[in-house]
Scaffold this active site. Structure first.
Site, PDB file in Angstrom:
ATOM      1  N   THR A  19      50.933  -0.323   8.973  1.00  0.00           N
ATOM      2  CA  THR A  19      51.724  -2.151   8.925  1.00  0.00           C
ATOM      3  C   THR A  19      50.000  -2.485   8.935  1.00  0.00           C
ATOM      4  OG1 THR A  19      52.277  -2.916  11.261  1.00  0.00           O
ATOM      5  CG2 THR A  19      53.949  -2.347   9.447  1.00  0.00           C
ATOM      6  N   CYS A  64      34.248   4.641  10.619  1.00  0.00           N
ATOM      7  CA  CYS A  64      33.273   4.000   9.465  1.00  0.00           C
ATOM      8  C   CYS A  64      31.835   4.160   9.006  1.00  0.00           C
ATOM      9  CB  CYS A  64      34.067   2.559   8.888  1.00  0.00           C
ATOM     10  SG  CYS A  64      33.762   1.672  10.961  1.00  0.00           S
ATOM     11  N   SER A  85      36.443  -6.121   9.029  1.00  0.00           N
ATOM     12  CA  SER A  85      37.477  -5.813   8.208  1.00  0.00           C
ATOM     13  C   SER A  85      37.592  -4.646   9.559  1.00  0.00           C
ATOM     14  CB  SER A  85      37.482  -5.120   6.685  1.00  0.00           C
ATOM     15  OG  SER A  85      36.597  -4.079   6.531  1.00  0.00           O
ATOM     16  N   GLY A  86      36.249  -4.097   9.990  1.00  0.00           N
ATOM     17  CA  GLY A  86      35.924  -3.167  10.746  1.00  0.00           C
ATOM     18  C   GLY A  86      37.153  -3.846  12.075  1.00  0.00           C
ATOM     19  N   LYS A 122      28.768   6.777  18.608  1.00  0.00           N
ATOM     20  CA  LYS A 122      29.583   7.496  17.548  1.00  0.00           C
ATOM     21  C   LYS A 122      28.718   8.345  16.710  1.00  0.00           C
ATOM     22  CE  LYS A 122      33.478   4.284  18.395  1.00  0.00           C
ATOM     23  NZ  LYS A 122      34.181   3.258  18.246  1.00  0.00           N
ATOM     24  N   HIS A 136      31.042  -2.731   4.988  1.00  0.00           N
ATOM     25  CA  HIS A 136      29.356  -2.309   5.738  1.00  0.00           C
ATOM     26  C   HIS A 136      28.754  -2.109   5.370  1.00  0.00           C
ATOM     27  CE1 HIS A 136      32.903  -2.595   8.861  1.00  0.00           C
ATOM     28  NE2 HIS A 136      32.519  -1.257   8.937  1.00  0.00           N
TER      29      HIS A 136
END
Lengths: 337, 337
Positions: free
Chosen positions: A11, A128, A158-159, A212, A240
């Site tokens: 979802t 990402c 959106s991240g 990361k 991004h």
């Protein structure tokens, strides 16, 4: 071959994009199961004209499943990925939990697809910002070895998932109505702001998001490359952007770099400054490739090159990369059935 | 001493901020003249309880004027600054026109106030992104010589003037109403976007805005420092942010850097990541100082340091810096009367 696939975290923003991509790319499916937490059970989604209902994720969800595409958060992956593997599935995991595990390949197919063969049931999808950057770096590494990277990111709402995008949209609505902004997903109001803070801070002052980029880039590229990143949230919706400097063993010319990007896998050269052509997040939402422009010599380093890239965070930055990993496995007959 | 002052370009964003700052800082004024193009003549502005009317800028505007604060665009400065000097005034010019003229000092008072003494009637105010950066660099240069800079900017709409800010606000209103966005001041829609393009492109692929950071930094700091910049417009209203890496002759520790920033002129240390304290443009509009945070070692360079800064583009980035130059001249009895 066609597979029984389950999406864990169906979802969320990435889960929904996985559905789109499996349909668009005509992934060889025998069945598709949508898994999520109890509160989402019963929600319905369209897939290839059919209606799929969300089922609750439990220990018994993986019977007969060949492939799990997992994007429900690190703690969920920690608990359920091993159970899925035990049940005979391969898990392509989009969370950070297994990425630095030496037993788990961390894969961007354009860069290190071969690593998929080393998997013991789990393959990790990188963060990402790392995914987008290494797709471009791979093309340039072929010209000369990349030794150092400096990168500033411009990361979209959106991240932080579908709720992150909704929060940004709501904030702009509230501003237009003269109301105070609702802030819950981000540390501060994102509308009309930029926030130099993504994920939590670590002891060296870098955020986990920034670390990361340091750690994952080395692992994916099998390289001694060192990367210093500043990761910043900006009020864009779902793509991004990254401003990158690289130092290479020998100088790379702008012409060589353009040629390499043009011919690189998963890349689009978008670099005609004289015509105001360069990548921008507003116009590249929903695209599969990483778009590179503003390529030029580093004025502060003879062996340096700088460029700008944009990629859709939910597609190549997450869902698409996961499906590409699965496609590689299909193509190479790596599923057990 | 009190001066007869004229503001050239009084109706723009910087012109308006000049009015605010002259009043707030109680600048020693004998008279204040507001000059602008013919179409703004008659507009009225409040200053210290009085109403001032805008007059048309002509060749005869400068009789008896001691100081001109100029912010009406490069072509206007080119034409009128020499006329003002001829009439006996000192011109502090906020446009790019005279900045790289070897006869014209380019000044950020915290960095090179002494250069003001070399003026021959015109003193140039640097570009906003350069001003903010060199205020921070000055404090760090005292610890060890800075050799290289890499900087990515996150520049607010205000850099394109009052009409730039209005365009961004209108775009968000239009989005909230479901209408298409009006685009005229920026190359593309800025709302929900970032645009890696400020000012025009030059032959080496850098924009003029980026080359200003390269050239002006050298000139202001009297240094061999080299700077590679990527300048990006983001949807913030009036404060610019910058993500900066520097390489110094000897390594600078985070503790040394924090101490230097804390004690530096025109600087505020805002660096407590554990408490989510770091500079952000939304909360620093209207502030005089440059705010610095996210100070940490460069993971890609042993002699490197990285940090994040935010400053109000219209104040320290333009109007305040100009007034500070004038204040230095008052303090040092540099006006002719």
């Amino acid at each position: 071959m066609s597979l029984n696939v389950a999406i864990m975290g169906a979802t969320g923003a990435v889960g929904q994009e996985l559905l789109n991509i499996l349909e668009q790319r005509n992934f060889p499916l025998n069945s598709l199961k949508l898994l999520a937490s109890a509160r989402s059970v019963g929600r319905e989604y369209k897939f290839k004209g059919q209606t799929l209902k969300v089922e609750e994720l439990t220990k018994d969800s993986f019977k007969g499943i060949d492939l799990v595409l997992s994007s429900a958060g690190a703690s969920v992956s920690k608990e359920f990925a091993p159970i899925a593997v035990e049940a005979g599935a391969v898990v392509v995991d989009n969370t950070s939990f297994f990425r630095m595990d030496p037993e788990v390949p961390l894969v961007v197919p354009e860069v290190n697809a071969e690593d998929i063969k080393l998997n013991k049931g789990i393959i990790a999808n990188p963060n990402c910002t790392t995914i987008m950057m290494v797709v471009a770096l791979k093309a340039l590494e072929k010209i000369s070895h990349i030794k150092r990277i400096h990168v500033s990111s411009y990361q979209a709402a959106s991240g932080a998932g579908a709720t992150g995008m909704a929060e940004l949209e709501q904030q702009y609505k509230e501003i237009a109505e003269g109301k105070p902004c609702t802030v819950s997903k981000f540390a501060y109001q994102l509308a009309n702001n930029v926030i130099p803070h993504i994920d939590v801070f670590t002891d060296n002052g870098y955020t986990k998001e920034e670390m990361k980029m340091y750690n994952e880039t080395k692992k994916i590229m099998h390289s001694d490359v060192v990367c210093s990143a500043t990761c910043v949230r900006v009020p864009a919706l779902r793509s991004h952007s990254e401003s990158i400097w690289i130092e290479t063993e020998r100088p790379i010319s702008v012409e060589e770099a353009r040629e390499a990007i043009k011919n690189g896998e998963g890349l689009q050269l978008m670099d005609e400054p004289e015509n105001k052509v360069y990548p921008m997040p507003l116009f590249l939402a929903g695209k599969d490739d990483v778009y590179v422009g503003r390529i030029r010599k580093d004025l502060a380093n003879e062996n340096g090159l700088t460029f700008w890239l944009v990629g859709d965070q939910i597609r190549k930055g997450a869902a698409l990369n996961a499906v590409q990993i699965a496609e590689y496995m299909v193509k190479n007959n790596m599923f057990k059935k």
